[in-house]
Structures are given as structure tokens and as C-alpha cells.
Design a protein around this motif. Structure first.
Motif, PDB file in Angstrom:
ATOM      1  N   LEU A  51       9.880  -2.626  -2.342  1.00 49.82           N
ATOM      2  CA  LEU A  51       9.064  -1.454  -2.659  1.00 49.82           C
ATOM      3  C   LEU A  51       8.954  -1.270  -4.172  1.00 49.82           C
ATOM      4  O   LEU A  51       7.880  -0.943  -4.699  1.00 49.82           O
ATOM      5  N   LYS A  52      10.051  -1.479  -4.869  1.00 50.95           N
ATOM      6  CA  LYS A  52      10.024  -1.346  -6.333  1.00 50.95           C
ATOM      7  C   LYS A  52       9.203  -2.459  -6.969  1.00 50.95           C
ATOM      8  O   LYS A  52       8.414  -2.219  -7.895  1.00 50.95           O
ATOM      9  N   ARG A  53       9.365  -3.669  -6.465  1.00 51.94           N
ATOM     10  CA  ARG A  53       8.685  -4.821  -7.065  1.00 51.94           C
ATOM     11  C   ARG A  53       7.170  -4.704  -6.956  1.00 51.94           C
ATOM     12  O   ARG A  53       6.439  -5.050  -7.899  1.00 51.94           O
ATOM     13  N   TYR A  54       6.692  -4.214  -5.827  1.00 51.07           N
ATOM     14  CA  TYR A  54       5.244  -4.124  -5.621  1.00 51.07           C
ATOM     15  C   TYR A  54       4.690  -2.717  -5.878  1.00 51.07           C
ATOM     16  O   TYR A  54       3.504  -2.475  -5.658  1.00 51.07           O
ATOM     17  N   LEU A  65       2.761  -2.639   2.415  1.00 50.87           N
ATOM     18  CA  LEU A  65       2.996  -4.057   2.683  1.00 50.87           C
ATOM     19  C   LEU A  65       1.673  -4.801   2.854  1.00 50.87           C
ATOM     20  O   LEU A  65       1.540  -5.960   2.438  1.00 50.87           O
ATOM     21  N   LYS A  66       0.696  -4.140   3.438  1.00 49.39           N
ATOM     22  CA  LYS A  66      -0.632  -4.739   3.566  1.00 49.39           C
ATOM     23  C   LYS A  66      -1.208  -5.049   2.185  1.00 49.39           C
ATOM     24  O   LYS A  66      -1.701  -6.165   1.931  1.00 49.39           O
ATOM     25  N   ASP A  67      -1.143  -4.081   1.262  1.00 51.74           N
ATOM     26  CA  ASP A  67      -1.649  -4.301  -0.091  1.00 51.74           C
ATOM     27  C   ASP A  67      -0.895  -5.431  -0.785  1.00 51.74           C
ATOM     28  O   ASP A  67      -1.485  -6.251  -1.493  1.00 51.74           O
ATOM     29  N   ALA A  68       0.429  -5.459  -0.587  1.00 49.49           N
ATOM     30  CA  ALA A  68       1.228  -6.514  -1.199  1.00 49.49           C
ATOM     31  C   ALA A  68       0.822  -7.881  -0.664  1.00 49.49           C
ATOM     32  O   ALA A  68       0.710  -8.850  -1.431  1.00 49.49           O
ATOM     33  N   CYS A  69       0.590  -7.970   0.647  1.00 47.34           N
ATOM     34  CA  CYS A  69       0.144  -9.231   1.241  1.00 47.34           C
ATOM     35  C   CYS A  69      -1.187  -9.677   0.652  1.00 47.34           C
ATOM     36  O   CYS A  69      -1.357 -10.846   0.265  1.00 47.34           O
ATOM     37  N   GLY A 121      -2.405 -13.095  -1.719  1.00 45.33           N
ATOM     38  CA  GLY A 121      -3.374 -14.068  -1.222  1.00 45.33           C
ATOM     39  C   GLY A 121      -3.415 -14.240   0.281  1.00 45.33           C
ATOM     40  O   GLY A 121      -4.097 -15.154   0.778  1.00 45.33           O
ATOM     41  N   VAL A 122      -2.695 -13.393   1.027  1.00 44.50           N
ATOM     42  CA  VAL A 122      -2.782 -13.457   2.489  1.00 44.50           C
ATOM     43  C   VAL A 122      -4.168 -13.000   2.924  1.00 44.50           C
ATOM     44  O   VAL A 122      -4.676 -11.979   2.441  1.00 44.50           O
ATOM     45  N   ARG A 123      -4.780 -13.752   3.822  1.00 41.78           N
ATOM     46  CA  ARG A 123      -6.071 -13.344   4.391  1.00 41.78           C
ATOM     47  C   ARG A 123      -5.806 -12.512   5.650  1.00 41.78           C
ATOM     48  O   ARG A 123      -5.175 -13.006   6.594  1.00 41.78           O
ATOM     49  N   ILE A 124      -6.242 -11.261   5.657  1.00 43.22           N
ATOM     50  CA  ILE A 124      -5.987 -10.348   6.770  1.00 43.22           C
ATOM     51  C   ILE A 124      -7.303 -10.015   7.461  1.00 43.22           C
ATOM     52  O   ILE A 124      -8.287  -9.636   6.810  1.00 43.22           O
ATOM     53  N   PHE A 125      -7.317 -10.143   8.777  1.00 35.01           N
ATOM     54  CA  PHE A 125      -8.477  -9.782   9.585  1.00 35.01           C
ATOM     55  C   PHE A 125      -8.049  -8.711  10.580  1.00 35.01           C
ATOM     56  O   PHE A 125      -7.128  -8.924  11.385  1.00 35.01           O
TER      57      PHE A 125
END
Length: 464
Positions: free
Chosen positions: A119-122, A199-203, A207-211
């Protein structure tokens, strides 16, 4: 004010998901895509898996598909208790894995620290508060049980504070409180939906592709990898991680091990200064009573009280349906019990009332394995303690997909499975008998009848 009237304006929706910071939905998958790792499920389990996979290897091409919106199910509607325990509490861990419990406790503590560090890192603002949790006794026999737990915990060198009635009521004042155990470091309070969205924003940032609105319909081997069909396309992946939890697994042999049990919660309007002073609670700890049919409760950032638990409802056939999210008879019971616990808050109203399904297994804590010759991994069965433990489960799935022998994959907890639930109608009948037996035990000094003692010996059970 009677309990029903306090519910008259309650919105039938999870409080957390109405936050104005809720992100816009992402587009559904249309057409075919290829990737190194496909993650199925956009709750904590899937999000942690996708994020940690990218952290381990930034060159990895990771795709995540979610049948609705990220965080909409259990991850966005739970109580926000993020616990270090990987075993659904010390007592359950002691019963099932006594020889490796010290190791599990150490790994769980490191996992909770890892969540906080992430949480702190992102820069994720999930309203994180490392306040701990107090297990509360509301009946004399529960006081004895808490002292027994405290003694067992001390033998493992773990830090826990025993509170008598006066000390507990100095922390949070209720006439029903007789004593408690305060784990000051092992539990944090969090806004569950903001955790998922963060976590979604961090992903996405990694570079994670989310659908979203992309349901995984079936899973098949394809060449040296796997193919997953969706409503408007397909995903071809070298490896697949399943984070679908309460929803029917794409690996069908897993399904008998998990049943959906519905849990319910209320959220009050914000307390004013006078109401807060009447109950104390300056430490803002999470609380849970020690009954079999227990309540859990905590303060939100704007000083509302979330009050949940008690009823755990299984529907014949193990179906997960939106209409089960509302259960007025349970809401009335919860409201009645709330004012019994806090009579000084008479007149407070509830603004939200909701429910959701928990992925329950017979050992109350997650289990793990692979399928399709090691190309697919899964973790499921968290039984309501997945806010923290899903990060550990994500690490396990990635280890298993790598074929790596690690401290995690060497655990008996990881190498073993719970007993499966029997088919219907035996399943429904067994859960009904168990639920009634647990209620009877609560009303008769904690005495477990022959049915419960038999389940204990078999390693089966049912937890609200």
C-alpha cells in the motif's frame, strides 16, 4: 426506536461500493489474445496474483479477466478485517497443523507486513489502520475459553493482551462484554473496496491487461498451454491462475470442496461526538464476539459502525444468486442484537444493509493445487478470512505454476486438502443440523452435542 424502524431507510447495497472514488469499468475482451499468464477473477485473489507476478518478472505478459467489475463481490463487501492469520485463527491452526503452526504464524505476520508495504509502495489509500482486533466474551464459558487460548498462544511466544471486563469496557463500552483478547499487531482495518480498486490501479500501472465484464466460460488444454473461452473471445495462455473462490471453479473436481455461505452486514449512520463518547472505542480496534454464531464489528473512517455476522445461510444446491444478497429477517436480527450490545446508541439508524457469499470449506482456511499437468493453479476456500490470506495464496499459486519448491509449497497446509462436502441432499441436511447444533451450543454454555463432537473427530465442520 424498534429495530425494524432503524432499518427503514437502509439502502440494499454494500456501503463500500457506493464510495465516490469507484473507478469506471474497463472494456470487455473482444477477440482473441495471447499471454504468458491468465488470471481469472478480479477480487483480491486475482489482483494479488497478477501484481505479484509482474513484480517477480516485469517482462511477463499478464492478462486478468473479471466477469463483473473488479472488487464487486466478496472483495468489495466484506467487513474490512485484514488478518495475519493464514489458518482462520490460532485455534483452528492449532487443531489442524500443530507442528507447523509457529511457521504459519511467522509467514502470516510477514504477509500482513507485505500488504502494508505494498500500500505504501503504490500509494494506495485504503484507509489502512493497524489497530488490531479484540475477541470478546459475552458469556461466562467464553471467558474460560479465551483464557485457554491465551495460554496456548503464550506457549508459541505470540503477543496477546488479556482484558478483564473492566479493561475491555474501558476500550469499548458494552454491558454485554465480560472479557477479551486483544491482538494488537495481527489485524488491520481497511476499506475493502478501496483496497481492491487500489490493487487494480497498481496492476494497470505495472502493465497488466484487465478486461471487465468478461466471464471465463470454460478451460481447455491448447498445445503446450491453455485456452479460456469468454463471451466475445478467447485467451490463450501458457499458464492460468484461478481466483474465482466462491464461484464454480473451471476445474470441476474442485467444486465439491467449496460451498457458498451467505453472510450479512449493516452499516450505521455516522456517530456524533456524544454517541462516540458513550461507547468509547478510541482505539478503533476491530471486534468479534466468541460465539459460534458470532458478530464482527468495526468503525469506518467516518465513524460509522459496521455490524455483521451471526447468520450464515446455505441455500440448497449451493447456488450463488443476487437475490440472496438481501435477507430482511437476518437484518432485523442483526439490528436487534446491535442495540442489545450498545443500548446507549438507541435511536441510531442504519443506512446500508447487504449480504454476500463466502467460499467455505470444511477446514475453514484456503487450500491449493494444480491441474492440467501443472499449467493451472488455484487457491480457494478462505472462509471469510481472505482479505489478508489471498496475498499468501497468490504467492502459493505462482510458486506452483513455476514448479518451485519453496517454504510455502512445502507446508502441509499447502500439500493437503480439506474433506469434500457430500452431495445433495446430504450436504444441505448436514449443514442444517450443524447450524442448529452450533446455535444450541451457544445457548447452553458452549456444550457441543454428539453431532458436533463427531464432526470434530472427522475434521469436518461449519463456521459462521
Amino acid at each position: 426506536m424498534d429495530s425494524a424502524r432503524a432499518l427503514s431507510d437502509a439502502r440494499p447495497t454494500p456501503f463500500w461500493l457506493e464510495d465516490p472514488g469507484r473507478p469506471e469499468a474497463l472494456s470487455a475482451l473482444v477477440g482473441d489474445v495471447k499471454c504468458d499468464l491468465l488470471v481469472v477473477g478480479g477480487g483480491y485473489s486475482g489482483l494479488w496474483t497478477a501484481l505479484i507476478a509482474k513484480e517477480r518478472d516485469p517482462s511477463l505478459d499478464v492478462v486478468l479477466v473479471e466477469g463483473n467489475e473488479v472488487g464487486w463481490a466478496a472483495s468489495g463487501r466484506n467487513g474490512g478485517f485484514c488478518a495475519a492469520s493464514l489458518t482462520h485463527g490460532f485455534g483452528n491452526g492449532l487443531q489442524r497443523w500443530p507442528t507447523e503452526l509457529a511457521q504459519l504464524e511467522r509467514l502470516g505476520a510477514a504477509n500482513l507486513d507485505g500488504i502494508e508495504a505494498t500500500l505504501k509502495r503504490y500509494g494506495i489509500d485504503a484507509e489502512w489502520e493497524r489497530t488490531g482486533e479484540i475477541d470478546v466474551a459475552t458469556q461466562p464459558h467464553q471467558v474460560e475459553e479465551l483464557h485457554e487460548i491465551a495460554e496456548a498462544v503464550s506457549r508459541y511466544g505470540l503477543d496477546i493482551t488479556v482484558l478483564d471486563a473492566d479493561a475491555l469496557r474501558a476500550e469499548v463500552d458494552s454491558p454485554t462484554f465480560l472479557g477479551g483478547l486483544w491482538d494488537k499487531e495481527g489485524v488491520a482495518m481497511v476499506h475493502p473496496a478501496k483496497l481492491a480498486w487500489g490493487l487494480k490501479d497498481a496492476c494497470l500501472g505495472q502493465g497488466v491487461r484487465i478486461f471487465e465484464y468478461t466471464r471465463a466460460l470454460d478451460l481447455r488444454e491448447y498445445g503446450s498451454g491453455m485456452a479460456v473461452r469468454t463471451p466475445y473471445g478467447r485467451v490463450f495462455a501458457r499458464r492460468v491462475a484461478l481466483g474465482t473462490n466462491v464461484f464454480p471453479s473451471l476445474v470441476k473436481r474442485v467444486r465439491p470442496y467449496v460451498v457458498p455461505v451467505y453472510d450479512y452486514a449493516l452499516m450505521t449512520e455516522p456517530l456524533n461526538a456524544e454517541q462516540l463518547a458513550a461507547i468509547g472505542w478510541r482505539g478503533r480496534q476491530g471486534l468479534g464476539d466468541s460465539a459460534n454464531k458470532f458478530h464482527y464489528f468495526r468503525l469506518s473512517a467516518d465513524n460509522r459502525i459496521l455490524w455483521g455476522g451471526y447468520d450464515a445461510v446455505y441455500h440448497y444446491g449451493g447456488r450463488v444468486r443476487n437475490e440472496y444478497d438481501q435477507r430482511p429477517e437476518t437484518f432485523r436480527t442483526l439490528a436487534h442484537n446491535f442495540f442489545r450490545c450498545f443500548p446507549q446508541l438507541e435511536g441510531l439508524r442504519f443506512t446500508h444493509a447487504w449480504g454476500g457469499a463466502i467460499d467455505t470449506c470444511s477446514r475453514f482456511s484456503a487450500f491449493f493445487d494444480t491441474a492440467h499437468r501443472g499449467r493451472v493453479a488455484y487457491a480457494t476456500g478462505y472462509t471469510g478470512l481472505g482479505v489478508g490470506a489471498t496475498r499468501f495464496g497468490a504467492e502459493v499459486m505462482l510458486d506452483l505454476l513455476d514448479g518451485a519448491r519453496t517454504e510455502r509449497t512445502s507446508l502441509e497446509m499447502v500439500r493437503s486438502k480439506p474433506l469434500p462436502f457430500p452431495p445433495e441432499p446430504v450436504r444441505w441436511a448436514g449443514i442444517e443440523i450443524t447450524t442448529r447444533s452450533l446455535d444450541y451450543a451457544d445457548r447452553h454454555g458452549g456444550r457441543r452435542n454428539l453431532w458436533l463432537r463427531t464432526l470434530d473427530r472427522l475434521g469436518l465442520g461449519f463456521d459462521s
